[in-house]
Design a protein around this motif. Structure first.
Motif, PDB file in Angstrom:
ATOM      1  N   ALA A  65       0.843  -1.196   0.000  1.00 57.20           N
ATOM      2  CA  ALA A  65       0.000   0.000   0.000  1.00 57.20           C
ATOM      3  C   ALA A  65       0.876   1.243   0.000  1.00 57.20           C
ATOM      4  O   ALA A  65       2.024   1.217   0.452  1.00 57.20           O
ATOM      5  N   PRO A  66       0.351   2.361  -0.493  1.00 56.87           N
ATOM      6  CA  PRO A  66       1.143   3.592  -0.561  1.00 56.87           C
ATOM      7  C   PRO A  66       1.460   4.157   0.821  1.00 56.87           C
ATOM      8  O   PRO A  66       0.806   3.822   1.821  1.00 56.87           O
ATOM      9  N   VAL A  67       2.448   5.032   0.856  1.00 58.15           N
ATOM     10  CA  VAL A  67       2.708   5.792   2.074  1.00 58.15           C
ATOM     11  C   VAL A  67       1.459   6.590   2.422  1.00 58.15           C
ATOM     12  O   VAL A  67       0.618   6.869   1.569  1.00 58.15           O
ATOM     13  N   SER A  68       1.337   6.932   3.678  1.00 59.17           N
ATOM     14  CA  SER A  68       0.228   7.717   4.214  1.00 59.17           C
ATOM     15  C   SER A  68      -1.077   6.928   4.279  1.00 59.17           C
ATOM     16  O   SER A  68      -2.140   7.509   4.502  1.00 59.17           O
ATOM     17  N   VAL A  69      -0.998   5.613   4.121  1.00 59.91           N
ATOM     18  CA  VAL A  69      -2.160   4.750   4.335  1.00 59.91           C
ATOM     19  C   VAL A  69      -1.942   3.997   5.646  1.00 59.91           C
ATOM     20  O   VAL A  69      -0.933   3.300   5.800  1.00 59.91           O
ATOM     21  N   PRO A  70      -2.855   4.140   6.631  1.00 61.63           N
ATOM     22  CA  PRO A  70      -2.682   3.428   7.902  1.00 61.63           C
ATOM     23  C   PRO A  70      -2.591   1.919   7.686  1.00 61.63           C
ATOM     24  O   PRO A  70      -3.350   1.340   6.914  1.00 61.63           O
ATOM     25  N   GLN A  71      -1.648   1.313   8.380  1.00 66.06           N
ATOM     26  CA  GLN A  71      -1.476  -0.135   8.332  1.00 66.06           C
ATOM     27  C   GLN A  71      -2.096  -0.822   9.537  1.00 66.06           C
ATOM     28  O   GLN A  71      -2.455  -2.002   9.462  1.00 66.06           O
ATOM     29  N   VAL A  72      -2.219  -0.075  10.641  1.00 64.44           N
ATOM     30  CA  VAL A  72      -2.728  -0.629  11.899  1.00 64.44           C
ATOM     31  C   VAL A  72      -3.567   0.433  12.589  1.00 64.44           C
ATOM     32  O   VAL A  72      -3.276   1.623  12.489  1.00 64.44           O
ATOM     33  N   ARG A  73      -4.616   0.002  13.296  1.00 63.11           N
ATOM     34  CA  ARG A  73      -5.332   0.907  14.201  1.00 63.11           C
ATOM     35  C   ARG A  73      -5.628   0.144  15.488  1.00 63.11           C
ATOM     36  O   ARG A  73      -5.724  -1.088  15.505  1.00 63.11           O
ATOM     37  N   ILE A  74      -5.780   0.892  16.564  1.00 61.67           N
ATOM     38  CA  ILE A  74      -6.008   0.296  17.876  1.00 61.67           C
ATOM     39  C   ILE A  74      -6.965   1.162  18.676  1.00 61.67           C
ATOM     40  O   ILE A  74      -6.917   2.392  18.602  1.00 61.67           O
ATOM     41  N   VAL A  75      -7.836   0.515  19.442  1.00 54.86           N
ATOM     42  CA  VAL A  75      -8.742   1.204  20.356  1.00 54.86           C
ATOM     43  C   VAL A  75      -8.991   0.291  21.547  1.00 54.86           C
ATOM     44  O   VAL A  75      -9.007  -0.943  21.405  1.00 54.86           O
ATOM     45  N   ASN A  76      -9.141   0.871  22.715  1.00 56.53           N
ATOM     46  CA  ASN A  76      -9.431   0.051  23.895  1.00 56.53           C
ATOM     47  C   ASN A  76     -10.883  -0.386  23.888  1.00 56.53           C
ATOM     48  O   ASN A  76     -11.766   0.321  23.387  1.00 56.53           O
ATOM     49  N   THR A  77     -11.148  -1.553  24.437  1.00 53.41           N
ATOM     50  CA  THR A  77     -12.518  -2.092  24.493  1.00 53.41           C
ATOM     51  C   THR A  77     -13.156  -1.912  25.860  1.00 53.41           C
ATOM     52  O   THR A  77     -14.374  -2.066  25.987  1.00 53.41           O
ATOM     53  N   ASP A  78     -12.364  -1.602  26.867  1.00 50.43           N
ATOM     54  CA  ASP A  78     -12.864  -1.350  28.221  1.00 50.43           C
ATOM     55  C   ASP A  78     -12.652   0.127  28.529  1.00 50.43           C
ATOM     56  O   ASP A  78     -11.517   0.620  28.489  1.00 50.43           O
ATOM     57  N   PRO A  79     -13.732   0.879  28.839  1.00 44.20           N
ATOM     58  CA  PRO A  79     -13.584   2.325  29.099  1.00 44.20           C
ATOM     59  C   PRO A  79     -12.609   2.649  30.218  1.00 44.20           C
ATOM     60  O   PRO A  79     -12.048   3.759  30.245  1.00 44.20           O
ATOM     61  N   LYS A  80     -12.408   1.709  31.148  1.00 45.22           N
ATOM     62  CA  LYS A  80     -11.480   1.959  32.243  1.00 45.22           C
ATOM     63  C   LYS A  80     -10.018   1.821  31.806  1.00 45.22           C
ATOM     64  O   LYS A  80      -9.117   2.103  32.603  1.00 45.22           O
ATOM     65  N   CYS A  81      -9.821   1.383  30.562  1.00 45.78           N
ATOM     66  CA  CYS A  81      -8.455   1.135  30.083  1.00 45.78           C
ATOM     67  C   CYS A  81      -8.106   2.029  28.891  1.00 45.78           C
ATOM     68  O   CYS A  81      -7.385   1.634  27.984  1.00 45.78           O
ATOM     69  N   TRP A  82      -8.621   3.239  28.911  1.00 43.90           N
ATOM     70  CA  TRP A  82      -8.421   4.169  27.800  1.00 43.90           C
ATOM     71  C   TRP A  82      -6.961   4.557  27.600  1.00 43.90           C
ATOM     72  O   TRP A  82      -6.559   4.987  26.504  1.00 43.90           O
ATOM     73  N   ALA A  83      -6.143   4.423  28.627  1.00 44.81           N
ATOM     74  CA  ALA A  83      -4.724   4.784  28.501  1.00 44.81           C
ATOM     75  C   ALA A  83      -3.884   3.663  27.891  1.00 44.81           C
ATOM     76  O   ALA A  83      -2.700   3.858  27.605  1.00 44.81           O
ATOM     77  N   LEU A  84      -4.489   2.509  27.656  1.00 47.12           N
ATOM     78  CA  LEU A  84      -3.717   1.360  27.179  1.00 47.12           C
ATOM     79  C   LEU A  84      -3.211   1.516  25.741  1.00 47.12           C
ATOM     80  O   LEU A  84      -2.056   1.152  25.465  1.00 47.12           O
ATOM     81  N   PRO A  85      -4.001   2.021  24.785  1.00 44.50           N
ATOM     82  CA  PRO A  85      -3.447   2.182  23.426  1.00 44.50           C
ATOM     83  C   PRO A  85      -2.171   3.013  23.393  1.00 44.50           C
ATOM     84  O   PRO A  85      -1.204   2.658  22.712  1.00 44.50           O
TER      85      PRO A  85
END
Length: 474
Positions: free
Chosen positions: A120-140
């Motif tokens: 894929a070209p540059v400037s295309v995200p290869q990975v994304r991440i989000v926490n699934t538990d609201p209490k763990c928002w600092a984990l990403p």
């Protein structure tokens, strides 16, 4: 001198998950808006490296296997908290204790990624991440160090290797009329020059998505254990200067004769510049041993290992042709007999390989005559800035409301402007990858697929599938 271990502090577990991040990350939980519940981030290569503006995505799976299952224990928390305190910071113990108690030490995040082997070209995200538990928002954010490190290095190696292999293939087609033998035209010589056994294994495996030639054993182990490849690459019997020069200048010819006798079949390689390269080529290989070379059921690969390779490689090939003869390819380029080839492993990088091949073409020499061994230029002479890899937070959810997060520094004049919002990637009908808001992508059409959810690897790619996506090894 006796070493008194009592003088040393008690050892810390180097594998403690809570100690594998950048120090300043420990201070970040106090800096986010009150009421933050979710943090969304992505990883992308931000810019091209010269003419290379498309990247091969590879290597995340090895890290996700390490992050699977229980990765945080009470013992880790009890050990890490005072250690970090002594360092001048404080661990967000509330979140990590919650992960231990509510999630049995498993990571409550979702990680989506492009299929490994995707180009894929540059400037295309290869990975994304989000926490699934609201209490763990600092984990990403805490995971940034590990995830970015896991992605940028193998993807950069895979991309540089892919670029060189495609340069070789295009010139093989030009001079030989086919790309037969391409899989063994670029050999990994980089293990000894890598910074660690781990990086050699990961970088070496990244090369093998494009090639089947390697001397990096760790790469074969990783390709098997992580990606299920029974045997991902191959090597051959080969000399080095220590073996040749052990017999002294007067014993070089006898060594070469014995090397041929010990290996009557198959492909073998012999370094030939220990004393006088052209004497070895013309008098030893080309005169004294000529008949033995041509009688073998296999290929002798002559290895020059010093001098300017742009000049030396064609000179050696032409000197061998003077003694062994040559034929012409369907494209009209000269090629050595099937029993003889050359490999260049000194001074080899993505630039010099192209220069060597172009000089060969100027002199009417087929690229089928040559293979390359690439060491530091393949596994070591690169860094995160080669393609400006970055992981950036692009959205947060505060008390149930999502808001965009981005940076746009005036002094960077747009070169460091980050993306905003929850992002997805679509492949268009023409095969191009484009970035779109995640909510605007029809179900099933987001190229970023879930690969890790709540401590479990949910999608595992095989080496065979990765090679199919890359498209170089048939």
């Amino acid at each position: 001198m006796m070493l008194h271990t009592s003088n040393f502090a008690e050892a810390i577990d180097a594998g403690n998950f809570l100690l594998d991040t950048d120090s300043y990350k420990y201070s970040h939980p106090q800096q986010f808006p009150k009421g933050t519940e979710r943090v969304f981030a992505y990883i992308e290569p931000r810019r091209a490296d010269g003419v290379i503006d498309e990247l091969v995505f590879f290597g995340l799976q090895a890290e996700l296997m390490q992050l699977s299952g229980q990765v945080i224990t009470q013992a880790m928390l009890d050990e890490a908290a005072p250690f970090i305190q002594a360092h001048g910071l404080s661990l967000y113990t509330e979140m990590f204790q919650h992960i231990i108690d509510a999630h049995d030490g498993r990571l409550p995040v979702q990680i989506d990624a492009l299929p490994e082997g995707t180009i894929a070209p540059v400037s295309v995200p290869q990975v994304r991440i989000v926490n699934t538990d609201p209490k763990c928002w600092a984990l990403p954010g805490f995971l940034e160090t590990r995830l970015l490190r896991a992605v940028w290095y193998p993807s950069t190696v895979a991309t540089l290797s892919n670029y060189v292999m495609r340069q070789i293939r295009s010139r093989l087609m030009e001079t030989d009329g086919s790309d037969d033998g391409l899989a063994f035209k670029l050999h990994d010589f980089g293990a000894r020059g890598a910074t660690s056994a781990q990086s050699a294994a990961l970088g070496g495996a990244a090369h093998l998505v494009n090639s089947m030639g390697t001397d990096t054993m760790g790469a074969l182990v990783l390709a098997r254990n992580v990606y299920g490849a029974e045997m991902a690459g191959f090597s051959i019997p080969a000399t080095e200067h220590s073996t040749v020069t052990s017999f002294g200048p007067t014993g070089e010819l006898a060594f070469m004769r014995q090397f041929l006798a010990d290996n009557p079949n198959g492909i073998i390689a012999c370094v030939s510049d220990s004393y006088d390269l052209m004497r070895a080529v013309r008098e030893y290989w080309g005169t004294e041993l000529r008949d033995a070379v041509l009688a073998r059921d296999g290929v002798l690969v002559v290895r020059p290992d010093s001098g300017d390779p742009v000049d030396i490689v064609p000179a050696v090939i032409e000197a061998l042709m003077e003694k062994f003869g040559y034929s012409e390819t369907p494209k009209g380029f000269r090629i050595l007999p099937d029993q003889l080839r050359v490999i260049q492993g000194d001074g080899v990088n993505k630039t010099s390989i192209v220069e060597i091949m172009d000089r060969m073409i100027e002199r009417g020499l087929a690229i089928g005559n040559i293979a390359f061994g690439m060491g530091a230029g393949l596994l070591q002479k690169l860094d995160r800035d080669t393609f400006s890899y970055s992981m950036k937070t692009s959205a947060i959810c505060v008390r149930g409301i999502w808001r965009d997060v981005f940076k746009d520094p005036v002094t960077a004049q747009g070169s460091k402007t980050s993306k905003k919002g929850r992002l997805g990637v679509m492949e268009t009908d023409s095969g191009r990858f484009v970035v779109r808001p995640q909510d605007n992508i029809p179900p099933g059409h987001d190229a970023l697929k879930p690969v890790f959810v709540d401590g479990a690897l949910t999608l595992r790619h095989s080496f065979a599938d990765i090679r199919k996506r890359v498209g170089l090894i048939r």
